[in-house]
Design a protein around this motif. Structure first.
Motif, short mmCIF file in Angstrom:
data_model
loop_
_atom_site.label_atom_id
_atom_site.label_comp_id
_atom_site.label_asym_id
_atom_site.label_seq_id
_atom_site.Cartn_x
_atom_site.Cartn_y
_atom_site.Cartn_z
N PRO A 10 84.50 47.12 52.53
CA PRO A 10 84.81 47.71 51.22
C PRO A 10 83.69 47.41 50.23
O PRO A 10 82.86 46.56 50.46
N CYS A 31 87.59 38.60 52.36
CA CYS A 31 86.35 38.84 51.62
C CYS A 31 86.45 38.21 50.24
O CYS A 31 87.31 38.60 49.45
N CYS A 39 90.18 39.42 48.72
CA CYS A 39 91.09 40.34 49.39
C CYS A 39 90.96 40.17 50.90
O CYS A 39 89.99 39.61 51.39
N VAL A 41 91.03 42.61 54.22
CA VAL A 41 90.94 44.02 54.58
C VAL A 41 91.23 44.21 56.05
O VAL A 41 91.03 43.30 56.86
N ASP A 42 91.70 45.38 56.39
CA ASP A 42 91.93 45.78 57.78
C ASP A 42 90.64 46.41 58.28
O ASP A 42 90.26 47.50 57.85
N SER A 50 88.13 50.68 53.97
CA SER A 50 87.94 51.06 52.58
C SER A 50 89.24 51.26 51.81
O SER A 50 89.24 51.25 50.60
N LYS A 52 92.68 49.77 52.81
CA LYS A 52 93.74 48.76 52.91
C LYS A 52 93.22 47.40 52.49
O LYS A 52 92.43 46.77 53.19
N ARG A 53 93.66 46.93 51.31
CA ARG A 53 93.31 45.61 50.80
C ARG A 53 94.60 44.85 50.52
O ARG A 53 95.52 45.38 49.92
N THR A 56 94.91 41.14 46.88
CA THR A 56 93.95 41.36 45.80
C THR A 56 94.53 40.94 44.45
O THR A 56 93.93 40.13 43.74
#
Length: 159
Positions: A10, A31, A39, A41-42, A50, A52-53, A56
């Motif tokens: 992302p 990350c 976050c 991420v997947d 880009s 799925k977070r 966060t």
């Protein structure tokens, strides 16, 4: 080679400071950046990476909207924890044991004080992100936190 797959994402507004894969499932990547919080991420595909977070908003709130300098996973027989250490020196531990990050992941512990008492000097001096490494580290029975000129070790009973 032809078998390699590469995609980016992302995107963050500030430099990324820490990346670490979940020890049970390499599809989930934590990350940490100089943005507020961190976050998960997947990383299954460019689309999920880009879009799925997870954690966060929660991490931004618990870290008082400051960035994260380091992340570390720790797996026990029954639980998986993610330590996040923010730019101001505050430590949070997250229980990331569940299968569904959108539902199961939650704050396990937050220090009421700064674990590291100095703001990350790399931020103050505007050094390159690669020169600003400061990660929490799990060992057998310990959590290590880097300081300005010392190391803080905590046993799990202190967490």
């Amino acid at each position: 080679s032809d078998d390699e797959i590469s995609f980016s994402g992302p995107r963050f507004q500030t430099p990324v400071r820490s990346l670490i894969f979940d020890p049970r499932n390499n599809n989930f990547l934590a990350c940490g950046s100089e943005d507020s919080g961190f976050c998960i991420v997947d990383a299954t595909s460019s689309e999920t990476l880009s879009k799925k977070r997870f954690l966060t908003d929660q991490s931004a709130e618990e870290h008082n909207e400051t960035g994260v300098r380091g992340l570390a996973y720790h797996q026990t027989e029954k639980q998986v924890f993610l330590a996040s250490l923010d730019l101001q020196g505050r430590l949070c531990l997250w229980d990331v044991t569940g299968e569904d990050p959108a539902i199961d992941y939650e704050l396990f512990h937050k220090d009421n004080h700064k674990s590291i008492h100095q703001v990350d000097q790399g931020i103050i001096n505007d050094s390159e992100p690669a020169d600003q490494a400061s990660f929490p580290v799990f060992g057998k029975g310990f959590l290590g936190l880097p300081g300005s000129n010392d190391v803080q070790l905590r046993t799990f009973s202190e967490i």
